[in-house]
Write a protein that holds these residues in place. Structure first.
Motif, short mmCIF file in Angstrom:
data_model
loop_
_atom_site.label_atom_id
_atom_site.label_comp_id
_atom_site.label_asym_id
_atom_site.label_seq_id
_atom_site.Cartn_x
_atom_site.Cartn_y
_atom_site.Cartn_z
N ALA A 183 0.81 -1.21 0.00
CA ALA A 183 0.00 0.00 0.00
C ALA A 183 0.85 1.27 0.00
CB ALA A 183 -0.93 0.01 1.22
N LEU A 184 2.17 1.14 0.21
CA LEU A 184 3.03 2.33 0.27
C LEU A 184 2.98 3.19 -0.99
CD1 LEU A 184 6.20 1.01 2.15
CD2 LEU A 184 4.56 2.73 2.94
N PRO A 185 3.04 2.59 -2.21
CA PRO A 185 2.93 3.44 -3.41
C PRO A 185 1.61 4.21 -3.46
CG PRO A 185 3.76 1.27 -3.99
CD PRO A 185 3.31 1.18 -2.58
N SER A 186 0.54 3.59 -3.03
CA SER A 186 -0.75 4.28 -3.02
C SER A 186 -0.76 5.39 -1.98
CB SER A 186 -1.88 3.29 -2.73
OG SER A 186 -1.94 2.29 -3.72
N LEU A 187 -0.14 5.14 -0.82
CA LEU A 187 -0.04 6.19 0.20
C LEU A 187 0.78 7.37 -0.32
CD1 LEU A 187 0.60 4.02 3.40
CD2 LEU A 187 -1.50 5.23 2.79
N ARG A 188 1.82 7.06 -1.09
CA ARG A 188 2.63 8.12 -1.68
C ARG A 188 1.79 9.00 -2.59
NH1 ARG A 188 4.09 11.77 -3.91
NH2 ARG A 188 6.00 12.21 -5.10
N GLY A 189 0.81 8.40 -3.30
CA GLY A 189 -0.03 9.16 -4.21
C GLY A 189 -0.97 10.12 -3.52
N TRP A 194 6.58 15.58 -3.26
CA TRP A 194 7.46 14.70 -2.50
C TRP A 194 8.53 15.56 -1.81
CZ3 TRP A 194 6.99 10.31 -0.40
CH2 TRP A 194 8.08 9.53 -0.01
N ASN A 195 8.32 15.84 -0.52
CA ASN A 195 9.26 16.64 0.26
C ASN A 195 9.48 15.98 1.61
OD1 ASN A 195 6.91 17.27 1.76
ND2 ASN A 195 6.49 19.03 0.42
N TRP A 196 10.16 16.67 2.50
CA TRP A 196 10.50 16.05 3.78
C TRP A 196 9.26 15.72 4.61
CZ3 TRP A 196 9.26 18.15 8.50
CH2 TRP A 196 8.86 19.48 8.51
N LYS A 197 8.22 16.55 4.45
CA LYS A 197 6.99 16.26 5.20
C LYS A 197 6.33 14.97 4.72
CE LYS A 197 5.86 21.08 6.29
NZ LYS A 197 4.86 22.17 6.14
N SER A 198 6.25 14.79 3.41
CA SER A 198 5.64 13.57 2.88
C SER A 198 6.52 12.35 3.15
CB SER A 198 5.37 13.71 1.38
OG SER A 198 6.55 14.04 0.69
N MET A 199 7.84 12.54 3.20
CA MET A 199 8.75 11.43 3.51
C MET A 199 8.55 10.92 4.94
SD MET A 199 12.26 12.68 1.63
CE MET A 199 13.18 11.26 2.19
N ILE A 200 8.13 11.80 5.82
CA ILE A 200 7.82 11.40 7.19
C ILE A 200 6.39 10.87 7.29
CG2 ILE A 200 7.52 12.23 9.56
CD1 ILE A 200 9.75 14.25 9.00
N ALA A 201 5.48 11.53 6.56
CA ALA A 201 4.06 11.19 6.68
C ALA A 201 3.74 9.80 6.15
CB ALA A 201 3.22 12.24 5.96
N VAL A 202 4.35 9.40 5.02
CA VAL A 202 4.02 8.11 4.40
C VAL A 202 4.38 6.94 5.31
CG1 VAL A 202 4.57 6.55 2.49
CG2 VAL A 202 4.04 8.94 2.03
N PRO A 203 5.64 6.83 5.80
CA PRO A 203 5.92 5.71 6.71
C PRO A 203 5.15 5.79 8.03
CG PRO A 203 7.85 7.11 6.45
CD PRO A 203 6.85 7.59 5.47
N LEU A 204 4.90 7.02 8.51
CA LEU A 204 4.14 7.16 9.74
C LEU A 204 2.70 6.66 9.56
CD1 LEU A 204 4.01 8.17 12.66
CD2 LEU A 204 3.37 10.43 11.78
N LEU A 205 2.10 7.02 8.44
CA LEU A 205 0.74 6.56 8.15
C LEU A 205 0.71 5.05 7.98
CD1 LEU A 205 -2.15 7.47 7.63
CD2 LEU A 205 -1.57 7.80 5.22
#
Length: 340
Positions: A183-189, A194-205
């Motif tokens: 599901a990680l690629p879908s969460l990335r979408g 793609w910045n530092w906030k999204s890099m933290i948010a995706v694995p956290l989510l």
């Protein structure tokens, strides 16, 4: 005619047929899903093949965009979007109607497991009705992501014990990890940039989703384990492995005389070895937890029982024996009452 032109014409013809007869996709998905379940139940040798096919279809689904771009770039084959869209819907339909009979059988309906199975049933209904699937589900990214991940998770719970003979705790943990990773690629979408906030948010989510799935495991039925027969009895025939008179009520004097047997016949996939527990509860309070080792493959289920003797002096009230896996998932429940 060159191969490229023939494939393009074939894709276009398939696209026209799907647009002309959209209901056939839903009908095929429904029928093939139910047929797969029946074949798994009737022919153990086909179980691995069918389960592996289900997983292969999901692998294709996860790589759909990459495969489509690769075919177009290297071979010039442009697969029409309607074809891809209907194939995706068919994978969802086949998967849901393959797994729902398993969960329908294994669900303890007077527990929280009913919520999970009802959600799967609603998802199957949505996948069948085109206006719901394309106009309500698909445009809502979060809802579609949850739908996709839930279906994959349920397929893995069903397929992994059949293919690899994993125990229920192993299957649950592996299914949860695989579903979250895919599901990680879908969460990335979900994040436009793609910045530092999204890099933290995706694995956290992803971690939050995984933790929620693990904490909520008691609400998920063990897809490939169910009770063929249960009994509360005062005697057991060791030779035939059959229970004596089945009881729903007994007196305190009878209970303390020779104790009580809780008999269960558990259906499990061939080759699976599993440790389960009979959890004895009195008026909602746990008083004992007795382990049992079972093996799968028997048509009538693996017959096993526990014999409890040490009952409290004041044993009157409502009793139940919950049949649990090591992961805390409930396979079923036995009830009886002790009177004065």
């Amino acid at each position: 005619m060159p191969l490229k032109s023939r494939l393009a014409a074939l894709f276009e013809q398939g696209s026209r047929l799907i647009r002309r007869y959209p209901g056939t996709v839903a009908l095929f998905g429904f029928c093939s899903g139910i047929a797969s379940f029946v074949l798994v139940e009737r022919h153990a040798g086909l179980a691995k093949v069918i389960a592996a096919t289900m997983l292969a279809s999901w692998l294709w689904l996860m790589l759909e965009n990459s495969l489509r771009r690769g075919l177009e770039r290297h071979f010039g084959w442009k697969v029409p979007r309607p074809v891809l869209r209907y194939v995706t819907q068919m994978v969802h339909q086949e998967s849901l109607f393959f797994i729902i009979p398993f969960f329908f059988i294994t669900t303890t309906w007077n527990s929280g497991q009913a919520v999970f199975t009802v959600i799967l049933g609603v998802a199957a209904l949505v996948s069948l009705v085109d206006p719901l699937y394309y106009k309500w589900l698909a445009p809502r990214r979060w809802v579609y992501l949850a739908f996709h991940a839930l279906t994959l998770f349920a397929v893995l719970l069903t397929a992994l014990p059949i293919i690899f003979h994993l125990s229920t705790p192993q299957s649950y943990l592996c299914s949860l990890i695989i579903a979250v990773l895919l599901a990680l690629p879908s969460l990335r979408g979900l994040f436009p940039e793609w910045n530092w906030k999204s890099m933290i948010a995706v694995p956290l989510l992803a971690a939050i989703v995984g933790l929620a799935g693990w904490v909520g495991r008691t609400w998920v039925p063990p897809a490939t384990l169910w009770l063929n027969d249960v009994a509360v009895t005062m005697s057991m025939d060791d030779a035939s492995r059959e229970p004596g008179n089945r009881l729903r009520q007994l007196s305190s004097r009878e209970l303390h005389g020779n104790g009580l047997y809780a008999f269960t016949a558990i259906n499990a996939p061939r080759g699976l070895k599993e440790r389960i527990f009979h959890v004895w509860e009195h008026n909602g309070r746990r008083v004992d937890r007795i382990p049992l080792d079972i093996s799968g493959g028997r048509d009538a289920g693996y017959r096993a029982w526990t014999h409890k003797r040490n009952f409290p002096n004041k044993a009157q009230g409502r009793w139940r024996v919950r049949v649990m896996t090591e992961a805390g998932q409930m396979i079923g429940m036995l009830r009886f009452e002790v009177t004065e």
